[in-house]
Design a protein around this motif. Structure first.
Motif, PDB file in Angstrom:
ATOM      1  N   GLN A  68       0.851  -1.186   0.000  1.00  0.00           N
ATOM      2  CA  GLN A  68       0.000   0.000   0.000  1.00  0.00           C
ATOM      3  C   GLN A  68       0.887   1.236   0.000  1.00  0.00           C
ATOM      4  OE1 GLN A  68      -2.536  -1.233   3.521  1.00  0.00           O
ATOM      5  NE2 GLN A  68      -4.018  -0.096   2.275  1.00  0.00           N
ATOM      6  N   PHE A  69       0.477   2.243  -0.763  1.00  0.00           N
ATOM      7  CA  PHE A  69       1.188   3.510  -0.817  1.00  0.00           C
ATOM      8  C   PHE A  69       0.310   4.569  -0.172  1.00  0.00           C
ATOM      9  CE2 PHE A  69       2.756   1.039  -4.402  1.00  0.00           C
ATOM     10  CZ  PHE A  69       4.127   1.147  -4.214  1.00  0.00           C
ATOM     11  N   GLY A  70       0.944   5.549   0.439  1.00  0.00           N
ATOM     12  CA  GLY A  70       0.173   6.611   1.070  1.00  0.00           C
ATOM     13  C   GLY A  70       1.087   7.649   1.668  1.00  0.00           C
ATOM     14  N   GLY A  71       0.612   8.272   2.730  1.00  0.00           N
ATOM     15  CA  GLY A  71       1.391   9.279   3.410  1.00  0.00           C
ATOM     16  C   GLY A  71       0.545  10.453   3.815  1.00  0.00           C
ATOM     17  N   SER A  72       1.197  11.613   3.893  1.00  0.00           N
ATOM     18  CA  SER A  72       0.483  12.810   4.318  1.00  0.00           C
ATOM     19  C   SER A  72       1.015  14.039   3.589  1.00  0.00           C
ATOM     20  CB  SER A  72       0.623  12.999   5.825  1.00  0.00           C
ATOM     21  OG  SER A  72       1.978  13.207   6.168  1.00  0.00           O
ATOM     22  N   ILE A 110       4.937  23.984   4.749  1.00  0.00           N
ATOM     23  CA  ILE A 110       4.577  23.006   3.726  1.00  0.00           C
ATOM     24  C   ILE A 110       5.240  21.690   4.113  1.00  0.00           C
ATOM     25  CG2 ILE A 110       4.724  22.379   1.287  1.00  0.00           C
ATOM     26  CD1 ILE A 110       5.097  25.424   0.722  1.00  0.00           C
ATOM     27  N   ALA A 111       4.477  20.608   4.098  1.00  0.00           N
ATOM     28  CA  ALA A 111       5.030  19.303   4.462  1.00  0.00           C
ATOM     29  C   ALA A 111       4.478  18.223   3.536  1.00  0.00           C
ATOM     30  CB  ALA A 111       4.695  18.958   5.907  1.00  0.00           C
ATOM     31  N   ILE A 112       5.341  17.284   3.176  1.00  0.00           N
ATOM     32  CA  ILE A 112       4.929  16.127   2.384  1.00  0.00           C
ATOM     33  C   ILE A 112       5.700  14.907   2.899  1.00  0.00           C
ATOM     34  CG2 ILE A 112       6.603  16.622   0.554  1.00  0.00           C
ATOM     35  CD1 ILE A 112       4.447  15.408  -1.390  1.00  0.00           C
ATOM     36  N   ALA A 113       4.996  13.792   3.073  1.00  0.00           N
ATOM     37  CA  ALA A 113       5.631  12.594   3.616  1.00  0.00           C
ATOM     38  C   ALA A 113       5.032  11.335   2.977  1.00  0.00           C
ATOM     39  CB  ALA A 113       5.459  12.548   5.132  1.00  0.00           C
ATOM     40  N   PRO A 114       5.533  10.928   1.807  1.00  0.00           N
ATOM     41  CA  PRO A 114       5.055   9.689   1.190  1.00  0.00           C
ATOM     42  C   PRO A 114       5.609   8.461   1.910  1.00  0.00           C
ATOM     43  CG  PRO A 114       6.807  10.647  -0.125  1.00  0.00           C
ATOM     44  CD  PRO A 114       6.531  11.611   0.994  1.00  0.00           C
ATOM     45  N   TYR A 156      10.010  20.061  17.006  1.00  0.00           N
ATOM     46  CA  TYR A 156       8.627  20.094  17.461  1.00  0.00           C
ATOM     47  C   TYR A 156       8.563  20.581  18.905  1.00  0.00           C
ATOM     48  CZ  TYR A 156       8.124  17.247  13.302  1.00  0.00           C
ATOM     49  OH  TYR A 156       8.177  16.805  12.017  1.00  0.00           O
ATOM     50  N   GLY A 157       7.436  21.161  19.274  1.00  0.00           N
ATOM     51  CA  GLY A 157       7.272  21.704  20.615  1.00  0.00           C
ATOM     52  C   GLY A 157       6.853  20.685  21.651  1.00  0.00           C
ATOM     53  N   SER A 158       6.481  19.478  21.220  1.00  0.00           N
ATOM     54  CA  SER A 158       5.996  18.463  22.152  1.00  0.00           C
ATOM     55  C   SER A 158       6.370  17.072  21.654  1.00  0.00           C
ATOM     56  CB  SER A 158       4.469  18.566  22.265  1.00  0.00           C
ATOM     57  OG  SER A 158       3.937  17.500  23.008  1.00  0.00           O
ATOM     58  N   ALA A 159       6.445  16.126  22.588  1.00  0.00           N
ATOM     59  CA  ALA A 159       6.726  14.737  22.227  1.00  0.00           C
ATOM     60  C   ALA A 159       5.490  14.044  21.665  1.00  0.00           C
ATOM     61  CB  ALA A 159       7.226  13.973  23.449  1.00  0.00           C
ATOM     62  N   ILE A 160       4.326  14.611  21.888  1.00  0.00           N
ATOM     63  CA  ILE A 160       3.068  14.033  21.414  1.00  0.00           C
ATOM     64  C   ILE A 160       2.656  14.731  20.130  1.00  0.00           C
ATOM     65  CG2 ILE A 160       0.625  13.683  21.933  1.00  0.00           C
ATOM     66  CD1 ILE A 160       1.412  13.705  24.908  1.00  0.00           C
ATOM     67  N   SER A 161       2.266  13.938  19.137  1.00  0.00           N
ATOM     68  CA  SER A 161       1.799  14.513  17.880  1.00  0.00           C
ATOM     69  C   SER A 161       0.620  13.710  17.341  1.00  0.00           C
ATOM     70  CB  SER A 161       2.928  14.571  16.844  1.00  0.00           C
ATOM     71  OG  SER A 161       3.437  13.300  16.590  1.00  0.00           O
ATOM     72  N   PRO A 162      -0.269  14.369  16.606  1.00  0.00           N
ATOM     73  CA  PRO A 162      -1.407  13.650  16.023  1.00  0.00           C
ATOM     74  C   PRO A 162      -0.964  12.809  14.833  1.00  0.00           C
ATOM     75  CG  PRO A 162      -1.445  15.941  15.361  1.00  0.00           C
ATOM     76  CD  PRO A 162      -0.307  15.798  16.333  1.00  0.00           C
ATOM     77  N   VAL A 163      -1.759  11.799  14.527  1.00  0.00           N
ATOM     78  CA  VAL A 163      -1.504  10.915  13.398  1.00  0.00           C
ATOM     79  C   VAL A 163      -2.748  10.884  12.517  1.00  0.00           C
ATOM     80  CG1 VAL A 163      -1.190   8.497  12.729  1.00  0.00           C
ATOM     81  CG2 VAL A 163       0.084   9.414  14.654  1.00  0.00           C
ATOM     82  N   PHE A 164      -2.533  11.100  11.242  1.00  0.00           N
ATOM     83  CA  PHE A 164      -3.588  10.928  10.251  1.00  0.00           C
ATOM     84  C   PHE A 164      -2.935  10.268   9.055  1.00  0.00           C
ATOM     85  CE2 PHE A 164      -6.173  12.206   6.625  1.00  0.00           C
ATOM     86  CZ  PHE A 164      -7.413  11.762   7.044  1.00  0.00           C
ATOM     87  N   ARG A 165      -3.154   8.953   8.894  1.00  0.00           N
ATOM     88  CA  ARG A 165      -2.529   8.186   7.816  1.00  0.00           C
ATOM     89  C   ARG A 165      -3.561   7.777   6.790  1.00  0.00           C
ATOM     90  NH1 ARG A 165      -0.665   5.317  12.313  1.00  0.00           N
ATOM     91  NH2 ARG A 165       1.413   5.966  12.928  1.00  0.00           N
ATOM     92  N   VAL A 166      -3.162   7.848   5.518  1.00  0.00           N
ATOM     93  CA  VAL A 166      -4.022   7.378   4.435  1.00  0.00           C
ATOM     94  C   VAL A 166      -3.160   6.500   3.531  1.00  0.00           C
ATOM     95  CG1 VAL A 166      -5.419   8.038   2.450  1.00  0.00           C
ATOM     96  CG2 VAL A 166      -5.418   9.470   4.492  1.00  0.00           C
ATOM     97  N   PHE A 167      -3.642   5.267   3.282  1.00  0.00           N
ATOM     98  CA  PHE A 167      -2.959   4.338   2.377  1.00  0.00           C
ATOM     99  C   PHE A 167      -3.958   3.834   1.351  1.00  0.00           C
ATOM    100  CE2 PHE A 167      -0.087   4.045   5.998  1.00  0.00           C
ATOM    101  CZ  PHE A 167       1.137   4.110   5.370  1.00  0.00           C
ATOM    102  N   PHE A 168      -3.438   3.617   0.140  1.00  0.00           N
ATOM    103  CA  PHE A 168      -4.284   3.108  -0.955  1.00  0.00           C
ATOM    104  C   PHE A 168      -3.818   1.757  -1.412  1.00  0.00           C
ATOM    105  CE2 PHE A 168      -4.157   7.726  -1.116  1.00  0.00           C
ATOM    106  CZ  PHE A 168      -5.506   8.021  -1.061  1.00  0.00           C
TER     107      PHE A 168
END
Length: 163
Positions: A30-34, A46-50, A151-163
């Motif tokens: 599966q390919f994806g990213g953010s 601007i951020a891109i992470a395949p 980053y300002g914190s050790a905790i970060s949100p996750v939103f992943r999309v894979f196809f």
């Protein structure tokens, strides 16, 4: 670190090639990213992470990722390149547990002052899965160092999309 990456790659390849030959390799990939954009008062991000993962079975997947982030605010500019190793475990279809090792390479500029450095991050996370393709949750960087991290914190949100 190089030994860890070599052993991880060797282990991943041996697992992949030990799979039964009646399944097509690409059916399990599966390919994806953010992708992210942020604009504010005199600031731009601007951020891109395949990424790509291989699903060994419905519960376990391994993969690789790359990333780039650009941030500018006034005289401050930040270019960050990254590479990562991804692992996902789904104890039940709706829950995803993750471990991600990421190496970040930072190029900062503040006026005439330039700073280049790299640092590692090891994220442990949990997410809710929507179908097979989308995960929403949080991750925690166990190697977080406020003096080194971008980053300002050790905790970060996750939103992943894979196809």
């Amino acid at each position: 670190m190089k030994k860890f990456i070599f052993l991880f790659t060797l282990l991943t390849c041996s697992i992949i090639f030990s799979q039964e030959s009646d399944t097509n390799f690409w059916e399990n990939v599966q390919f994806g990213g953010s992708f992210g954009l942020g604009f504010g008062n005199n600031s731009t991000t601007i951020a891109i992470a395949p990424s790509a993962i291989y699903n060994f079975n419905p519960s376990f997947a391994l993969g690789l990722g790359a990333g780039y982030q650009y941030a500018k605010r006034g005289d401050f500019k930040n270019n960050v390149f990254s590479s990562s190793l991804l692992s996902f475990y789904n104890p039940i279809p709706e829950v995803q547990i993750s471990a991600e090792f990421e190496q970040l390479f930072v190029n900062r500029t503040l006026g005439n002052i330039k700073d280049n450095f790299s640092y590692p991050a090891l994220y442990l996370g949990a997410a809710y899965r929507v179908g097979r393709n989308i995960s929403i949750g949080f991750r925690y960087d166990v190697l977080f160092d406020e003096n080194q991290s971008i980053y300002g914190s050790a905790i970060s949100p996750v939103f992943r999309v894979f196809f």
